[in-house]
Write a protein that holds these residues in place. Structure first.
Motif, PDB file in Angstrom:
ATOM      1  N   ILE A  35       0.847  -1.201   0.000  1.00 48.14           N
ATOM      2  CA  ILE A  35       0.000   0.000   0.000  1.00 48.14           C
ATOM      3  C   ILE A  35       0.879   1.246   0.000  1.00 48.14           C
ATOM      4  O   ILE A  35       1.779   1.396   0.829  1.00 48.14           O
ATOM      5  CB  ILE A  35      -0.946   0.010   1.218  1.00 48.14           C
ATOM      6  N   LYS A  36       0.617   2.132  -0.944  1.00 47.22           N
ATOM      7  CA  LYS A  36       1.364   3.394  -1.022  1.00 47.22           C
ATOM      8  C   LYS A  36       0.648   4.450  -0.177  1.00 47.22           C
ATOM      9  O   LYS A  36      -0.557   4.348   0.074  1.00 47.22           O
ATOM     10  CB  LYS A  36       1.458   3.853  -2.486  1.00 47.22           C
ATOM     11  N   SER A  37       1.370   5.459   0.231  1.00 47.36           N
ATOM     12  CA  SER A  37       0.757   6.517   1.044  1.00 47.36           C
ATOM     13  C   SER A  37       1.162   7.894   0.537  1.00 47.36           C
ATOM     14  O   SER A  37       2.299   8.101   0.105  1.00 47.36           O
ATOM     15  CB  SER A  37       1.160   6.356   2.519  1.00 47.36           C
ATOM     16  N   ALA A  94      -3.625   2.752  -2.711  1.00 42.90           N
ATOM     17  CA  ALA A  94      -2.929   3.885  -2.088  1.00 42.90           C
ATOM     18  C   ALA A  94      -3.838   4.606  -1.098  1.00 42.90           C
ATOM     19  O   ALA A  94      -5.056   4.701  -1.289  1.00 42.90           O
ATOM     20  CB  ALA A  94      -2.466   4.865  -3.158  1.00 42.90           C
ATOM     21  N   ILE A  95      -3.211   5.099  -0.036  1.00 43.64           N
ATOM     22  CA  ILE A  95      -3.897   5.901   0.981  1.00 43.64           C
ATOM     23  C   ILE A  95      -3.473   7.355   0.830  1.00 43.64           C
ATOM     24  O   ILE A  95      -2.289   7.648   0.640  1.00 43.64           O
ATOM     25  CB  ILE A  95      -3.531   5.407   2.395  1.00 43.64           C
ATOM     26  N   LEU A 111      -6.599   1.937   5.590  1.00 39.31           N
ATOM     27  CA  LEU A 111      -5.871   0.700   5.297  1.00 39.31           C
ATOM     28  C   LEU A 111      -6.845  -0.481   5.192  1.00 39.31           C
ATOM     29  O   LEU A 111      -6.728  -1.333   4.300  1.00 39.31           O
ATOM     30  CB  LEU A 111      -4.836   0.444   6.386  1.00 39.31           C
ATOM     31  N   THR A 112      -7.823  -0.525   6.095  1.00 39.32           N
ATOM     32  CA  THR A 112      -8.769  -1.641   6.097  1.00 39.32           C
ATOM     33  C   THR A 112      -9.643  -1.641   4.857  1.00 39.32           C
ATOM     34  O   THR A 112     -10.157  -2.697   4.458  1.00 39.32           O
ATOM     35  CB  THR A 112      -9.624  -1.604   7.380  1.00 39.32           C
ATOM     36  N   HIS A 113      -9.826  -0.469   4.227  1.00 37.11           N
ATOM     37  CA  HIS A 113     -10.599  -0.430   2.980  1.00 37.11           C
ATOM     38  C   HIS A 113      -9.968  -1.318   1.900  1.00 37.11           C
ATOM     39  O   HIS A 113     -10.655  -1.769   0.988  1.00 37.11           O
ATOM     40  CB  HIS A 113     -10.709   1.000   2.457  1.00 37.11           C
ATOM     41  N   ALA A 114      -8.674  -1.564   2.010  1.00 38.20           N
ATOM     42  CA  ALA A 114      -8.024  -2.452   1.046  1.00 38.20           C
ATOM     43  C   ALA A 114      -8.517  -3.883   1.202  1.00 38.20           C
ATOM     44  O   ALA A 114      -8.319  -4.718   0.306  1.00 38.20           O
ATOM     45  CB  ALA A 114      -6.510  -2.398   1.225  1.00 38.20           C
TER      46      ALA A 114
END
Length: 689
Positions: A417-419, A494-495, A527-530
């Motif tokens: 996951i990118k931020s 990505a967040i 993050l949990t949306h992933a």
């Protein structure tokens, strides 16, 4: 004891909102937020921390835009100030009159006056819809967007149902889709009077007695289009086909007689792509969202008189520009919304700051970033996100229902996951802002023309990216850096945590117990949306490729159903309840986010030791403070009618976000010593991540 400025302010804020008469084990939302409404006396019937902080930032935006341009300002910021100045110069707008509006109408292929049978003789539906999209980015009848073809990982065009909403920014007291404060009959009468007033203002020679009837015909078509959308199956899976197949689908909807109107996709695409380097034809792939709508639309067009739809489109185009013209026309719009929604109108500078920010948000963000680039803050938040990611992985490792193969795939996706936190890195680099706005032209003193020019540039940029790989690097900054919000994008995995949300009460709270409870739970939520009910269908590269076996999918869905049943029971009143299915993805994210943030805070304590206590709240443990900070984020003042309207949103109402999430948390019950079977410690808890 922590006596820093941040700690003292946080203690005061929490104590001011708390109602200590409430048992925290019975209603933790009221315990934390019971006095929020008393401390926030505002005209808005619904007011939250999010709206409060947005209003604060907006006052700063208006102040910066009011300043004179300096030689140190990059050109886009100079243009933002110029656009703001042309917006508040109402004398100039009145001097220009309706001519700028009528010129744009002509550019879309429509007549300057209300269409009739004579103008309809030369009406080409496909070309007018395409021109309206190209000139104003308006999704009339057809909504145009980009999607990613999961077989090629290249961008393709997506089409779906389009309603005649304005693409230009406008401030309304409430969404027009929401219920007005007057009855349906009165609402129609008010809209008809408004439309007749606008038509009379645009064409002084018009037959006044005929205007209400013309206006009613437009409203009828609008209702028919919305009915066609509502009849089709909501949430249906998009279908990939060629434009030629879409044409055949629509043409086959009618087999009798010659159609009075037909949407010719070849003409639409030719007009849409005129002058662009990229070309699209009937053989190209399109993602059709809600194919049944296009069948219904074709059937409706087949038997409709051309002038009926020409008039409908004409009014949609005109109506979108009314708020940006003369004092007379703007006044008609303001009076309509005051009558419909019983809310006072905003000042012109307030509106203008909103309008300019919607177009040139990066230029305005540049100004904020030069004052505080948030580099140090962004690094701290990234460390917090690392803790939360580690926490998530550890929680996954402990799940008894998930097999090792799925756990490994979950860990891999979480690690990738990118931020994007704070401001874009390129924002303060020389020449980058100018490059970002290279297609934008602002004409001094020409407010409406400048806005239309920006919309056309946006459409051109989007269309020229068709057939290219998605630009995942910029995904986190498709939103406004000054938004008081946070996002997760499935397509880019990505967040984004914009600079706008990095303020009290979300951050800078003095203690990390509070910071992890507030912004930390939001990081965990994104993050949990992933891995929510939709996000889990995408891999770490953002491709819609499921990595779940049938057995693991069943295990997941069984646990997800627990949330559906739980939230279905939350009710605003005896009739209106939360829709647990509609809100499922957000509820999963809320529950996972708080759990992950708490475990992440425990990592912080292991590394750094126990924190000092909060003055005035020294009898609370740090984990109790964590939960107070989480709940405080969702404090709001609202009324029942607004709560009922909010039930159509994918998020549960704020108080249920708190009650549902913490009621499922064994850690909360332990921290607050809540006896079993109390409301905040029910026997049956829903836990997924």
């Amino acid at each position: 004891m922590c006596y820093s400025e941040e700690c003292v302010k946080s203690a005061g804020m929490l104590l001011a909102n708390m109602d200590l008469r409430v048992d925290p084990c019975q209603d933790f939302y009221s315990y934390t937020c019971g006095r929020w409404a008393d401390n926030h006396e505002v005209e808005d019937s619904t007011y939250s921390w999010f709206s409060d902080r947005s209003k604060f930032l907006h006052s700063k935006v208006a102040s910066y835009l009011s300043e004179n341009a300096t030689e140190n300002d990059p050109q886009p910021l100079v243009e933002a100030k110029s656009l703001f100045e042309s917006c508040i110069d109402t004398d100039r707008l009145d001097a220009l009159g309706t001519e700028p509006l009528l010129e744009v109408v002509e550019r879309t292929g429509l007549p300057r006056t209300v269409p009739d049978e004579n103008s309809a003789a030369s009406f080409n539906l496909a070309k007018v819809l395409a021109k309206t999209q190209r000139v104003l980015s308006m999704d009339i009848l057809v909504q145009l967007s980009l999607s990613v073809d999961n077989t090629t990982n290249l961008t393709i065009v997506a089409v779906g149902p389009g309603v005649a909403g304005s693409s230009l920014p406008e401030l309304v007291p409430r969404s027009e889709d929401q219920k007005p404060s007057v009855g349906a009959r009165d609402a129609v009468a008010l809209r008809l009077a408004y439309m007749a007033g606008v038509l009379a203002e645009l064409d002084p020679t018009a037959n006044i007695t005929a205007l209400p009837a013309l206006s009613l015909k437009v409203l009828v078509v609008d209702a028919q289009v919305k009915t066609d959308i509502q009849k089709t199956e909501p949430g249906s899976t998009p279908v990939k086909m060629t434009f030629a197949e879409l044409q055949e689908l629509m043409d086959s909807a009618n087999t009798t007689g010659t159609p009075k109107l037909r949407l010719d996709w070849s003409e639409y695409l030719n007009e849409l792509m005129t002058g662009l380097n990229t070309q699209i034809d009937l053989n190209d792939t399109v993602l059709v969202e809600n194919r049944d709508y296009f069948v219904a639309l074709a059937s409706r067009l087949h038997k409709s008189r051309p002038e009926t739809y020409q008039r409908y489109i004409w009014w949609a185009v005109v109506s979108s520009m009314v708020p940006h013209t003369t004092t007379e026309l703007r006044g008609l719009r303001d009076e309509l919304y005051e009558a419909l929604f019983k809310r006072p109108r905003h000042t012109r500078p307030f509106k203008c700051a909103k309008y300019v920010k919607s177009f040139l948000n990066m230029a305005i963000s540049y100004k904020f970033a030069t004052i505080n680039d948030l580099k140090e803050t962004s690094e701290k938040v990234k460390w917090m996100l690392r803790d939360i990611t580690s926490s998530f992985k550890e929680l996954v490792a402990s799940l008894p229902w998930m097999d090792l193969e799925t756990k490994e795939a979950t860990w891999k996706k979480a690690s990738s996951i990118k931020s994007y936190i704070g401001y874009p890195k390129w924002l303060l680099e020389d020449g980058e802002l100018e490059k970002f706005y290279k297609h934008v032209e602002i004409n001094d003193g020409q407010f409406l023309e400048s806005m239309v020019s920006i919309k056309a540039a946006e459409v051109r940029t989007i269309l020229e990216s068709v057939g290219e790989p998605p630009n995942n690097q910029s995904l986190g900054w498709l939103s406004d850096p000054l938004d008081v919000n946070a996002y997760y994008g499935r397509g880019g995995n990505a967040i984004a945590i914009p600079a706008g949300i990095l303020q009290t009460p979300f951050y800078y709270l003095g203690l990390e117990a509070l910071n992890y409870g507030a912004i930390g739970s939001i990081l965990g939520h994104e993050l949990t949306h992933a891995f929510d009910i939709e996000g889990k269908e995408y891999d770490g590269e953002g491709r819609k490729i499921s990595w779940w076996s049938d057995e693991m999918t069943k295990q997941y869905n069984d646990r997800a159903q627990c949330f559906v049943k739980q939230y279905d029971k939350f009710a605003v009143n005896k009739i209106n309840k939360v829709n647990g299915t509609l809100t499922l993805a957000e509820n999963i994210a809320d529950n996972g986010g708080v759990r992950e943030a708490l475990h992440a805070y425990r990592y912080y304590v292991k590394r750094n030791g126990e924190e000092p206590y909060l003055p005035g709240l020294e009898h609370y443990t740090h984990e109790q403070l964590f939960f107070l900070a989480f709940a405080n984020v969702w404090c709001e003042k609202t009324i029942e009618s607004d709560e009922i309207m909010s039930l159509g949103d994918v998020h549960s109402p704020n108080k249920f976000r708190v009650l549902g999430t913490l009621g499922n948390s064994p850690e909360f019950a332990d921290a607050w010593n809540c006896p079993k079977k109390t409301k905040m410690n029910p026997e049956n808890k829903c836990i997924l991540w």
